[in-house]
Motif scaffolding. Structure first.
Motif, PDB file in Angstrom:
ATOM      1  N   ARG A  93       0.861  -1.187   0.000  1.00 32.22           N
ATOM      2  CA  ARG A  93       0.000   0.000   0.000  1.00 32.22           C
ATOM      3  C   ARG A  93       0.889   1.226   0.000  1.00 32.22           C
ATOM      4  NH1 ARG A  93      -4.359   0.546   4.410  1.00 32.22           N
ATOM      5  NH2 ARG A  93      -2.643  -0.030   5.761  1.00 32.22           N
ATOM      6  N   PRO A  94       0.882   1.975  -1.091  1.00 32.35           N
ATOM      7  CA  PRO A  94       1.790   3.121  -1.151  1.00 32.35           C
ATOM      8  C   PRO A  94       1.507   4.120  -0.026  1.00 32.35           C
ATOM      9  CG  PRO A  94       0.707   2.751  -3.265  1.00 32.35           C
ATOM     10  CD  PRO A  94       0.034   1.858  -2.271  1.00 32.35           C
ATOM     11  N   LYS A  95       2.578   4.624   0.544  1.00 29.91           N
ATOM     12  CA  LYS A  95       2.444   5.605   1.625  1.00 29.91           C
ATOM     13  C   LYS A  95       2.246   7.015   1.059  1.00 29.91           C
ATOM     14  CE  LYS A  95       5.350   7.507   5.372  1.00 29.91           C
ATOM     15  NZ  LYS A  95       4.782   6.948   6.603  1.00 29.91           N
ATOM     16  N   PHE A  96       2.938   7.306  -0.039  1.00 30.82           N
ATOM     17  CA  PHE A  96       2.913   8.667  -0.590  1.00 30.82           C
ATOM     18  C   PHE A  96       1.938   8.765  -1.758  1.00 30.82           C
ATOM     19  CE2 PHE A  96       7.611   8.295   0.594  1.00 30.82           C
ATOM     20  CZ  PHE A  96       7.406   8.769   1.872  1.00 30.82           C
ATOM     21  N   HIS A  97       1.095   9.797  -1.714  1.00 31.99           N
ATOM     22  CA  HIS A  97       0.120  10.025  -2.783  1.00 31.99           C
ATOM     23  C   HIS A  97       0.355  11.411  -3.379  1.00 31.99           C
ATOM     24  CE1 HIS A  97      -2.340   6.423  -2.021  1.00 31.99           C
ATOM     25  NE2 HIS A  97      -1.671   6.488  -0.885  1.00 31.99           N
ATOM     26  N   PRO A  98       1.175  11.486  -4.440  1.00 38.35           N
ATOM     27  CA  PRO A  98       1.509  12.786  -5.013  1.00 38.35           C
ATOM     28  C   PRO A  98       0.486  13.246  -6.050  1.00 38.35           C
ATOM     29  CG  PRO A  98       2.813  11.076  -6.082  1.00 38.35           C
ATOM     30  CD  PRO A  98       1.889  10.378  -5.112  1.00 38.35           C
ATOM     31  N   SER A  99       0.192  14.542  -6.055  1.00 34.88           N
ATOM     32  CA  SER A  99      -0.629  15.078  -7.150  1.00 34.88           C
ATOM     33  C   SER A  99      -0.257  16.534  -7.409  1.00 34.88           C
ATOM     34  CB  SER A  99      -2.121  14.949  -6.830  1.00 34.88           C
ATOM     35  OG  SER A  99      -2.410  15.576  -5.623  1.00 34.88           O
TER      36      SER A  99
ATOM     37  N   PHE B 108       0.371  11.852   2.808  1.00 36.52           N
ATOM     38  CA  PHE B 108       0.881  10.617   3.425  1.00 36.52           C
ATOM     39  C   PHE B 108      -0.299   9.758   3.870  1.00 36.52           C
ATOM     40  CE2 PHE B 108       5.310  12.080   5.044  1.00 36.52           C
ATOM     41  CZ  PHE B 108       5.540  12.730   3.861  1.00 36.52           C
ATOM     42  N   LEU B 109      -0.273   8.491   3.497  1.00 37.51           N
ATOM     43  CA  LEU B 109      -1.347   7.569   3.856  1.00 37.51           C
ATOM     44  C   LEU B 109      -1.487   7.460   5.374  1.00 37.51           C
ATOM     45  CD1 LEU B 109      -3.307   5.309   2.652  1.00 37.51           C
ATOM     46  CD2 LEU B 109      -1.496   3.723   3.261  1.00 37.51           C
ATOM     47  N   GLN B 110      -2.706   7.611   5.861  1.00 34.94           N
ATOM     48  CA  GLN B 110      -3.048   7.424   7.265  1.00 34.94           C
ATOM     49  C   GLN B 110      -2.224   8.261   8.228  1.00 34.94           C
ATOM     50  OE1 GLN B 110      -2.943   3.166   7.696  1.00 34.94           O
ATOM     51  NE2 GLN B 110      -5.080   2.979   7.112  1.00 34.94           N
ATOM     52  N   GLU B 111      -1.745   9.400   7.779  1.00 36.78           N
ATOM     53  CA  GLU B 111      -1.090  10.357   8.674  1.00 36.78           C
ATOM     54  C   GLU B 111      -1.695  11.681   8.281  1.00 36.78           C
ATOM     55  OE1 GLU B 111       3.255  10.482   8.807  1.00 36.78           O
ATOM     56  OE2 GLU B 111       3.249   8.456   8.021  1.00 36.78           O
ATOM     57  N   ARG B 112      -1.937  12.526   9.241  1.00 33.30           N
ATOM     58  CA  ARG B 112      -2.424  13.855   8.861  1.00 33.30           C
ATOM     59  C   ARG B 112      -1.223  14.703   8.490  1.00 33.30           C
ATOM     60  NH1 ARG B 112      -6.014  13.266  13.325  1.00 33.30           N
ATOM     61  NH2 ARG B 112      -8.070  12.623  12.586  1.00 33.30           N
ATOM     62  N   ARG B 113      -0.605  14.337   7.397  1.00 31.57           N
ATOM     63  CA  ARG B 113       0.633  15.012   7.018  1.00 31.57           C
ATOM     64  C   ARG B 113       0.775  15.027   5.499  1.00 31.57           C
ATOM     65  NH1 ARG B 113       6.921  13.291   8.412  1.00 31.57           N
ATOM     66  NH2 ARG B 113       7.829  15.155   7.473  1.00 31.57           N
ATOM     67  N   ALA B 114       1.380  16.086   5.015  1.00 28.60           N
ATOM     68  CA  ALA B 114       1.705  16.184   3.589  1.00 28.60           C
ATOM     69  C   ALA B 114       2.951  17.037   3.458  1.00 28.60           C
ATOM     70  CB  ALA B 114       0.553  16.823   2.826  1.00 28.60           C
ATOM     71  N   ILE B 115       3.619  16.920   2.320  1.00 30.34           N
ATOM     72  CA  ILE B 115       4.702  17.846   2.017  1.00 30.34           C
ATOM     73  C   ILE B 115       4.441  18.456   0.639  1.00 30.34           C
ATOM     74  CG2 ILE B 115       6.359  16.559   3.421  1.00 30.34           C
ATOM     75  CD1 ILE B 115       7.732  15.682   0.872  1.00 30.34           C
TER      76      ILE B 115
ATOM     77  N   LEU C 255      11.945  12.380  -2.793  1.00 32.57           N
ATOM     78  CA  LEU C 255      11.425  11.849  -1.527  1.00 32.57           C
ATOM     79  C   LEU C 255      11.569  10.335  -1.589  1.00 32.57           C
ATOM     80  CD1 LEU C 255       9.679  11.875   1.102  1.00 32.57           C
ATOM     81  CD2 LEU C 255       7.671  11.940  -0.373  1.00 32.57           C
ATOM     82  N   GLN C 256      12.340   9.774  -0.663  1.00 33.56           N
ATOM     83  CA  GLN C 256      12.589   8.325  -0.652  1.00 33.56           C
ATOM     84  C   GLN C 256      12.040   7.734   0.644  1.00 33.56           C
ATOM     85  OE1 GLN C 256      14.686   5.897  -2.808  1.00 33.56           O
ATOM     86  NE2 GLN C 256      13.270   4.746  -1.490  1.00 33.56           N
ATOM     87  N   GLU C 257      11.129   6.795   0.508  1.00 30.24           N
ATOM     88  CA  GLU C 257      10.632   6.084   1.680  1.00 30.24           C
ATOM     89  C   GLU C 257      11.666   5.045   2.105  1.00 30.24           C
ATOM     90  OE1 GLU C 257       6.632   3.563   2.968  1.00 30.24           O
ATOM     91  OE2 GLU C 257       7.219   3.694   0.871  1.00 30.24           O
ATOM     92  N   SER C 258      11.812   4.837   3.404  1.00 34.56           N
ATOM     93  CA  SER C 258      12.758   3.829   3.895  1.00 34.56           C
ATOM     94  C   SER C 258      12.292   2.439   3.488  1.00 34.56           C
ATOM     95  CB  SER C 258      12.869   3.901   5.417  1.00 34.56           C
ATOM     96  OG  SER C 258      13.245   5.205   5.798  1.00 34.56           O
ATOM     97  N   THR C 259      13.247   1.528   3.432  1.00 39.64           N
ATOM     98  CA  THR C 259      12.952   0.130   3.110  1.00 39.64           C
ATOM     99  C   THR C 259      11.975  -0.446   4.133  1.00 39.64           C
ATOM    100  OG1 THR C 259      15.185  -0.024   2.295  1.00 39.64           O
ATOM    101  CG2 THR C 259      14.090  -2.097   2.793  1.00 39.64           C
TER     102      THR C 259
ATOM    103  N   LYS D 223       9.655   5.964  -4.094  1.00 37.73           N
ATOM    104  CA  LYS D 223      10.491   7.140  -4.379  1.00 37.73           C
ATOM    105  C   LYS D 223       9.774   8.067  -5.356  1.00 37.73           C
ATOM    106  CE  LYS D 223      15.047   8.551  -6.113  1.00 37.73           C
ATOM    107  NZ  LYS D 223      16.396   8.112  -6.488  1.00 37.73           N
ATOM    108  N   ILE D 224       9.740   9.341  -5.027  1.00 34.57           N
ATOM    109  CA  ILE D 224       9.116  10.335  -5.896  1.00 34.57           C
ATOM    110  C   ILE D 224      10.129  11.449  -6.166  1.00 34.57           C
ATOM    111  CG2 ILE D 224       7.292  12.088  -6.038  1.00 34.57           C
ATOM    112  CD1 ILE D 224       5.765  10.076  -4.077  1.00 34.57           C
ATOM    113  N   ALA D 225      10.384  11.719  -7.432  1.00 33.04           N
ATOM    114  CA  ALA D 225      11.362  12.749  -7.783  1.00 33.04           C
ATOM    115  C   ALA D 225      10.660  13.913  -8.480  1.00 33.04           C
ATOM    116  CB  ALA D 225      12.445  12.173  -8.679  1.00 33.04           C
ATOM    117  N   TYR D 226      11.246  15.098  -8.323  1.00 30.94           N
ATOM    118  CA  TYR D 226      10.634  16.332  -8.828  1.00 30.94           C
ATOM    119  C   TYR D 226      11.725  17.225  -9.404  1.00 30.94           C
ATOM    120  CZ  TYR D 226       8.139  20.823  -8.618  1.00 30.94           C
ATOM    121  OH  TYR D 226       7.561  22.023  -8.911  1.00 30.94           O
ATOM    122  N   VAL D 227      11.608  17.514 -10.691  1.00 29.37           N
ATOM    123  CA  VAL D 227      12.620  18.332 -11.378  1.00 29.37           C
ATOM    124  C   VAL D 227      11.914  19.405 -12.194  1.00 29.37           C
ATOM    125  CG1 VAL D 227      14.341  18.329 -13.230  1.00 29.37           C
ATOM    126  CG2 VAL D 227      14.361  16.506 -11.516  1.00 29.37           C
ATOM    127  N   THR D 228      12.319  20.653 -11.987  1.00 29.69           N
ATOM    128  CA  THR D 228      11.695  21.722 -12.755  1.00 29.69           C
ATOM    129  C   THR D 228      12.703  22.815 -13.088  1.00 29.69           C
ATOM    130  OG1 THR D 228       9.779  23.214 -12.836  1.00 29.69           O
ATOM    131  CG2 THR D 228      10.937  23.061 -10.745  1.00 29.69           C
TER     132      THR D 228
END
Ligand code: ZN
Length: 347
Positions: A14-20, A35-42, A184-188, A254-259
């Motif tokens: 179940r992916p933890k990060f939901h980017p949009s 972030f899945l099941q955390e009241r948190r986002a970046i 953004l890299q999630e730990s193993t 892992k989610i990468a962002y380049v602009t």
């Protein structure tokens, strides 16, 4: 005779990060990662964020700003507007002179009524300078956002944020001025098989946390781990044996962002390394592949360059954005050009 038993517990994928993307592909850059099941986002970048609800904005713990061209930073005012009067701490990161720029934005308003509030809003701002040297300052609502300089440091290997569950790294890219790319890299995930523990005559307990920590740290196979047996006795077993016999290891997301990166050899190397094997790469593809000179002049990538970088980095999926408004009527063509370069093996 029974076959090998199935693991009793295997962590569901179940992916933890939901980017949009906050806006469409032509809109201001801002990537909201929930972030899945955390009241948190970046947030990666802080362009216009009016379409985010106050509830979504209140979840934001960290904001990483690539550079402070207005289309990447105008959203700071809306963030501030929603957060003033709340108890909240937000960490902000951006290229130097980012602290001065946040300070100037906060200084543009009159804060003479702060005594009437019991709440505290805190911004902890880190700027990344040449050679990845960092400076950090704090701005507190109760002090009318007067700048308080904190200890500086260095973002060794580009690492800006480390927590047990995740790491955020940056790469310095060439634009007109410095621009940062982020990953953004999630730990193993270390999943423990309870039936395998029982087969070894072991019992669950706090020692499993020590085992997981040793695996996360990448300690050598002969590292002794003190295990607990069914009869509550303890003994040391080698990490390598436990790793191969009682756990399964699943790579994190892992989610990468380049602009706003121009297509230069240095940027190519930096982007491919930053985005390597990401699940998703969000990447600037401001110009059509036929407009290479225009893209270089404006310090942006073309669709074909973006797709090629995504392929070289071996990402699973590429999401182009920051399309120039000149292509408003041909969004599908722009996406097709990215995908063509992503899928084909041209030099
Ligand atoms: Zn831009």
């Amino acid at each position: 005779m029974e076959g090998t038993p199935l693991p009793v517990y295997v962590r569901p994928m179940r992916p933890k990060f939901h980017p949009s993307l906050v806006n469409d592909r032509f809109g201001d850059p801002a990537l909201y990662i929930d972030f899945l099941q955390e009241r948190r986002a970046i947030l990666f970048d802080l362009g216009d964020i009016h379409t985010l609800s106050p509830r979504q904005i209140l979840r934001v713990s960290d904001v990483f700003v690539s550079h402070t061209h207005i289309d990447h930073f105008i959203g700071f005012d809306h963030l501030l507007r929603v957060l003033v009067g709340r108890d909240k701490e937000v960490r902000l990161y951006g290229p130097a002179p980012f602290i001065d720029q946040v300070e100037a934005k906060l200084a543009a308003y009159t804060w003479d009524l702060v005594e009437r509030f019991q709440t505290e809003l805190v911004f902890v701002v880190t700027e990344i300078g040449a050679g990845l040297e960092t400076d950090t300052a704090r701005f507190r609502f109760s002090r009318r956002f007067a700048r308080e300089d904190l200890e500086g440091g260095r973002a060794a290997n580009g690492v800006l944020l480390v927590e047990p569950a995740l790491t955020v790294t940056c790469a310095e890219l060439e634009h007109h001025s410095t621009c940062l790319g982020f990953a953004l890299q999630e730990s193993t995930h270390v999943n423990v098989w309870k039936n395998r523990i029982q087969e070894q005559g072991l019992t669950t307990g706090p020692w499993l946390a020590a085992l997981k920590a040793a695996i996360h740290e990448g300690l050598p196979d002969d590292t002794p781990i003190t295990v607990e047996r069914d009869d509550r006795t303890r003994e040391d077993m080698p990490l390598g044996f436990l790793r191969s016999e009682i756990v399964s290891i699943e790579p994190g997301q892992k989610i990468a962002y380049v602009t706003d990166a121009v297509f230069t050899p240095a940027n190519e190397t930096a982007i491919v390394s930053l985005a390597r094997e990401a699940d998703i790469l969000f990447i600037d593809a401001a110009f059509a592949k036929a407009n290479v000179e225009l893209a270089a002049h404006h310090g942006h990538l073309t669709t074909a360059q973006a797709g090629s970088l995504a392929r070289q980095a071996g990402v699973a999926r590429v999401e182009p954005f920051h399309f120039s408004p000149r292509y408003e009527d041909c969004e599908a063509t722009m996406i097709a050009e990215v995908n063509e370069a992503f899928e084909t093996n041209e030099a």
